[in-house]
Design a protein around this motif. Structure first.
Motif, PDB file in Angstrom:
ATOM      1  N   UNK A 130      79.529 -18.512 -81.434  1.00 26.20           N
ATOM      2  CA  UNK A 130      78.288 -18.670 -82.210  1.00 26.20           C
ATOM      3  C   UNK A 130      78.513 -18.393 -83.691  1.00 26.20           C
ATOM      4  N   UNK A 131      79.638 -17.738 -84.035  1.00 26.34           N
ATOM      5  CA  UNK A 131      79.937 -17.438 -85.439  1.00 26.34           C
ATOM      6  C   UNK A 131      80.832 -18.489 -86.078  1.00 26.34           C
ATOM      7  N   UNK A 132      81.377 -19.406 -85.272  1.00 26.97           N
ATOM      8  CA  UNK A 132      82.232 -20.457 -85.825  1.00 26.97           C
ATOM      9  C   UNK A 132      81.404 -21.437 -86.643  1.00 26.97           C
ATOM     10  N   UNK A 133      82.019 -21.952 -87.696  1.00 30.40           N
ATOM     11  CA  UNK A 133      81.322 -22.873 -88.591  1.00 30.40           C
ATOM     12  C   UNK A 133      81.599 -24.311 -88.160  1.00 30.40           C
ATOM     13  N   UNK A 134      80.845 -24.778 -87.173  1.00 31.01           N
ATOM     14  CA  UNK A 134      80.988 -26.167 -86.737  1.00 31.01           C
ATOM     15  C   UNK A 134      80.256 -27.074 -87.725  1.00 31.01           C
ATOM     16  N   UNK A 135      80.851 -28.192 -88.053  1.00 36.38           N
ATOM     17  CA  UNK A 135      80.156 -29.156 -88.897  1.00 36.38           C
ATOM     18  C   UNK A 135      78.958 -29.749 -88.167  1.00 36.38           C
ATOM     19  N   UNK A 136      78.015 -30.264 -88.922  1.00 28.24           N
ATOM     20  CA  UNK A 136      76.783 -30.770 -88.323  1.00 28.24           C
ATOM     21  C   UNK A 136      77.059 -31.910 -87.344  1.00 28.24           C
ATOM     22  N   UNK A 137      77.930 -32.831 -87.719  1.00 23.91           N
ATOM     23  CA  UNK A 137      78.222 -33.958 -86.821  1.00 23.91           C
ATOM     24  C   UNK A 137      78.819 -33.483 -85.498  1.00 23.91           C
ATOM     25  N   UNK A 138      79.717 -32.495 -85.573  1.00 23.57           N
ATOM     26  CA  UNK A 138      80.305 -31.947 -84.355  1.00 23.57           C
ATOM     27  C   UNK A 138      79.245 -31.194 -83.543  1.00 23.57           C
ATOM     28  N   UNK A 139      78.395 -30.453 -84.241  1.00 24.20           N
ATOM     29  CA  UNK A 139      77.310 -29.751 -83.547  1.00 24.20           C
ATOM     30  C   UNK A 139      76.429 -30.726 -82.768  1.00 24.20           C
ATOM     31  N   UNK A 140      76.100 -31.838 -83.394  1.00 24.74           N
ATOM     32  CA  UNK A 140      75.249 -32.825 -82.724  1.00 24.74           C
ATOM     33  C   UNK A 140      75.944 -33.409 -81.497  1.00 24.74           C
ATOM     34  N   UNK A 141      77.262 -33.633 -81.611  1.00 25.36           N
ATOM     35  CA  UNK A 141      78.020 -34.160 -80.480  1.00 25.36           C
ATOM     36  C   UNK A 141      78.069 -33.146 -79.339  1.00 25.36           C
ATOM     37  N   UNK A 142      78.342 -31.885 -79.678  1.00 28.37           N
ATOM     38  CA  UNK A 142      78.371 -30.826 -78.666  1.00 28.37           C
ATOM     39  C   UNK A 142      76.990 -30.633 -78.037  1.00 28.37           C
ATOM     40  N   UNK A 143      75.978 -30.685 -78.873  1.00 31.07           N
ATOM     41  CA  UNK A 143      74.604 -30.516 -78.394  1.00 31.07           C
ATOM     42  C   UNK A 143      74.263 -31.602 -77.375  1.00 31.07           C
ATOM     43  N   UNK A 144      74.679 -32.838 -77.670  1.00 26.06           N
ATOM     44  CA  UNK A 144      74.407 -33.953 -76.751  1.00 26.06           C
ATOM     45  C   UNK A 144      75.106 -33.738 -75.415  1.00 26.06           C
ATOM     46  N   UNK A 145      76.358 -33.243 -75.452  1.00 25.38           N
ATOM     47  CA  UNK A 145      77.085 -32.993 -74.218  1.00 25.38           C
ATOM     48  C   UNK A 145      76.404 -31.939 -73.355  1.00 25.38           C
ATOM     49  N   UNK A 146      76.044 -30.827 -73.978  1.00 24.04           N
ATOM     50  CA  UNK A 146      75.348 -29.773 -73.228  1.00 24.04           C
ATOM     51  C   UNK A 146      73.993 -30.264 -72.721  1.00 24.04           C
ATOM     52  N   UNK A 147      73.287 -31.024 -73.546  1.00 28.12           N
ATOM     53  CA  UNK A 147      71.954 -31.483 -73.169  1.00 28.12           C
ATOM     54  C   UNK A 147      72.000 -32.363 -71.923  1.00 28.12           C
ATOM     55  N   UNK A 148      72.998 -33.220 -71.833  1.00 30.68           N
ATOM     56  CA  UNK A 148      73.120 -34.077 -70.641  1.00 30.68           C
ATOM     57  C   UNK A 148      73.290 -33.216 -69.388  1.00 30.68           C
ATOM     58  N   UNK A 149      74.167 -32.211 -69.476  1.00 30.95           N
ATOM     59  CA  UNK A 149      74.426 -31.349 -68.317  1.00 30.95           C
ATOM     60  C   UNK A 149      73.184 -30.577 -67.908  1.00 30.95           C
ATOM     61  N   UNK A 150      72.487 -30.023 -68.885  1.00 30.88           N
ATOM     62  CA  UNK A 150      71.340 -29.177 -68.564  1.00 30.88           C
ATOM     63  C   UNK A 150      70.094 -30.005 -68.268  1.00 30.88           C
ATOM     64  N   UNK A 151      70.078 -31.247 -68.760  1.00 30.32           N
ATOM     65  CA  UNK A 151      68.970 -32.141 -68.423  1.00 30.32           C
ATOM     66  C   UNK A 151      68.979 -32.472 -66.935  1.00 30.32           C
ATOM     67  N   UNK A 152      70.172 -32.535 -66.348  1.00 38.05           N
ATOM     68  CA  UNK A 152      70.274 -32.771 -64.908  1.00 38.05           C
ATOM     69  C   UNK A 152      69.702 -31.587 -64.136  1.00 38.05           C
ATOM     70  N   UNK A 153      70.028 -30.380 -64.576  1.00 38.18           N
ATOM     71  CA  UNK A 153      69.653 -29.188 -63.823  1.00 38.18           C
ATOM     72  C   UNK A 153      68.198 -28.811 -64.034  1.00 38.18           C
ATOM     73  N   UNK A 154      67.633 -29.093 -65.215  1.00 37.74           N
ATOM     74  CA  UNK A 154      66.279 -28.596 -65.518  1.00 37.74           C
ATOM     75  C   UNK A 154      65.198 -29.087 -64.566  1.00 37.74           C
ATOM     76  N   UNK A 155      65.010 -30.324 -64.187  1.00 37.99           N
ATOM     77  CA  UNK A 155      65.659 -31.528 -64.708  1.00 37.99           C
ATOM     78  C   UNK A 155      64.742 -32.224 -65.725  1.00 37.99           C
ATOM     79  N   UNK A 156      65.382 -33.049 -66.571  1.00 41.66           N
ATOM     80  CA  UNK A 156      64.645 -33.827 -67.562  1.00 41.66           C
ATOM     81  C   UNK A 156      64.698 -35.290 -67.143  1.00 41.66           C
TER      82      UNK A 156
END
Length: 524
Positions: A202-228
């Protein structure tokens, strides 16, 4: 031994797993011994959770508590790292409570009881681990661990289409889990140091584009479980074939894993990306609420009707997470706990009703309340909780999300009015399909064919006890929400402040102290 240094979380996770390994060697012919053994193990572990809560958890501390960290596989940088805060402690307590009641709900199970209770106890430790681990690779491992017991619980003890439901469940959830692994490895290897510790990441300085890519990956996984929606279709199939105790675990705990991970990874660790994606979460939340409510209204199968109701209620969690207010995020956490209790109670009653009527089709029921008065009373009370009747936990949770989003300064007035209107439509639809469900099951003339072929006995003491245990916190939180909110307020306030600092317009407003926003958000 100093109790402050006792490894509470390791013990709580490993004890039910270790106890499950003894089940094959326990002498037992009719299943009575193993079910009592499993219930005692579940109660002991729940007592350990409560002891850890009372001895080592400080309400005013927003950071991790009961922290443990041991090197596990140093060559991979993998540590047995555990800790809980306001986001995870309520869900750890919920897991212990619901799983113990699910073991009691499984009392009638006679098919391969040793295997059944082995899977339940193994999943007990695995699900607690999901909420407690603080290492990304370890999180992925325990996330995968709980998939295996659910698959077998569905495929062996499920209904006629159990193989289809179990296969669909494992394909959806395992497929989504790949995105967790890829995103975790990317985060761990990014930068000068290799680490999978969540606090360090959480302290690493990820660039915004990378953050958005990582966010999309996590969102897909958690969208299945929530589910969305549209990654939700496994849930009605799984609920349609599951037994009552498995229902309780799916609705009470499994869905909460998705909501928890969405807050922990997406919001807490990738706040800049969250600022851009939050409006999408709001829209997805509204779609969940409206679409699932309408679909639930159209269902004639009782299990599928309650399953779609669960999907609808989880939409409020998404909107609360995206609200950028203390009240909204607090409401999202409260909604997860509240729905865990209410969903478990409704699905248990669905199972109890099916055991007596041997049908799930509403068209084949009618008037059964005359002979099953206790079940009728309990089903009605739990349905009132689900439709957010004042005095129940669901009302407080949904109201907090409503007010939290309505008072958010991260969105313009037009956007908020549209979303609030659609949320209100969903709230109106909920009592319509739940009350019509009660009418079709319990009111009107008795179905003579059903009554002549089935023995419609009323609830037994074990069933009344399970529902009473679930209703006590539902009503208690409804009348005094601070029972729960004080547990996580410090953490959610700290997280909301960090999220608001990630929104340029909100950060500017905070500095200047006098500007009101006019743009729908972030990302402009």
């Amino acid at each position: 031994m100093n109790i402050a240094n006792f490894p509470w979380l390791t013990t709580i996770i490993l004890f039910p797993i270790a106890a499950s390994l003894l089940l094959p060697i326990i002498p037992d012919k009719d299943g009575k011994t193993v079910r009592w053994y499993s219930l005692i193990v579940g109660l002991i572990d729940f007592v350990l959770i409560v002891c850890a809560f009372y001895t080592g958890y400080d309400f005013s501390n927003p950071d991790l508590q009961l922290v443990e960290s041991y090197p596990w596989v140093p060559q991979l940088g993998l540590n047995w790292s555990l800790g809980v805060d306001g986001l995870s402690m309520p869900l750890v307590l919920l897991t212990g409570f619901i799983t113990t009641l699910a073991i009691l709900a499984a009392w009638p199970v006679t098919l391969k009881p040793k295997l059944f209770y082995f899977l339940i106890l193994a999943m007990y430790g695995g699900q607690i681990a999901v909420f407690a681990v603080q290492d990304m690779l370890l999180f992925f491992l325990v996330w995968e661990l709980e998939l295996v017991p659910i698959y077998f619980l569905l495929s062996i003890w499920g209904g006629k289409k159990r193989q289809y439901a179990a296969t669909k469940f494992i394909l959806y959830t395992a497929g989504g889990s790949l995105f967790i692994l890829l995103s975790s490895l990317t985060m761990g290897f990014y930068g000068d140091t290799v680490t999978f510790d969540m606090r360090s990441l959480s302290l690493k300085d990820f660039g915004l584009n990378l953050q958005l890519l990582l966010y999309a990956g996590f969102l897909i996984a958690y969208a299945v479980k929530l589910p969305i929606i549209p990654l939700h279709t496994w849930l009605p199939d799984a609920h349609g074939e599951a037994t009552a105790p498995v229902h309780m675990l799916l609705a009470g705990i499994l869905l909460k894993m998705g909501g928890y991970a969405l807050i922990r990874m997406n919001a807490q660790m990738l706040p800049d990306a969250h600022a851009y994606v939050a409006p999408v979460l709001v829209v997805l939340g509204v779609v969940n609420i409206i679409y699932a409510a309408l679909t639930s209204f159209a269902q004639r199968n009782l299990k599928r009707k309650i399953a779609y109701s669960s999907i609808s209620h989880m939409g409020f969690v998404l909107i609360g997470i995206a609200s950028f207010t203390d009240l909204g995020l607090s409401g999202a956490v409260l909604q997860m706990v509240s729905h865990g209790l209410i969903g478990a109670s409704l699905f248990f009653l669905v199972g109890a009703t099916y055991d007596r009527t041997h049908t799930l089709m509403l068209d084949e029921m009618g008037g059964v309340g005359k002979k099953m008065q206790k079940i009728f009373a309990m089903f009605t009370t739990c349905s009132m909780a689900s439709l957010a009747l004042p005095g129940m936990s669901g009302f407080v949770a949904e109201l907090m999300v409503f007010v939290g989003f309505a008072t958010s300064d991260a969105y313009n007035s037009t956007f908020k009015v549209i979303v609030i209107f659609l949320m209100a439509v969903g709230v109106i639809l909920t009592p319509i399909y739940l009350l019509s469900m009660l009418r079709e099951i319990f009111y009107g003339q008795e179905n003579e064919e059903l009554v002549s072929h089935q023995n419609l006995i009323d609830a037994e003491p074990r069933e009344v006890f399970i529902i009473a245990c679930l209703l006590i916190p539902i009503i208690g939180i409804g009348f005094y929400p601070k029972l729960l909110t004080q547990m996580y307020d410090a953490t959610t306030v700290q997280l909301t402040a960090r999220l608001r600092d990630s929104v340029p317009t909100l950060a500017t407003t905070k500095a200047v102290q006098n500007v009101s926003l006019s743009a729908p958000i972030i990302g402009n």
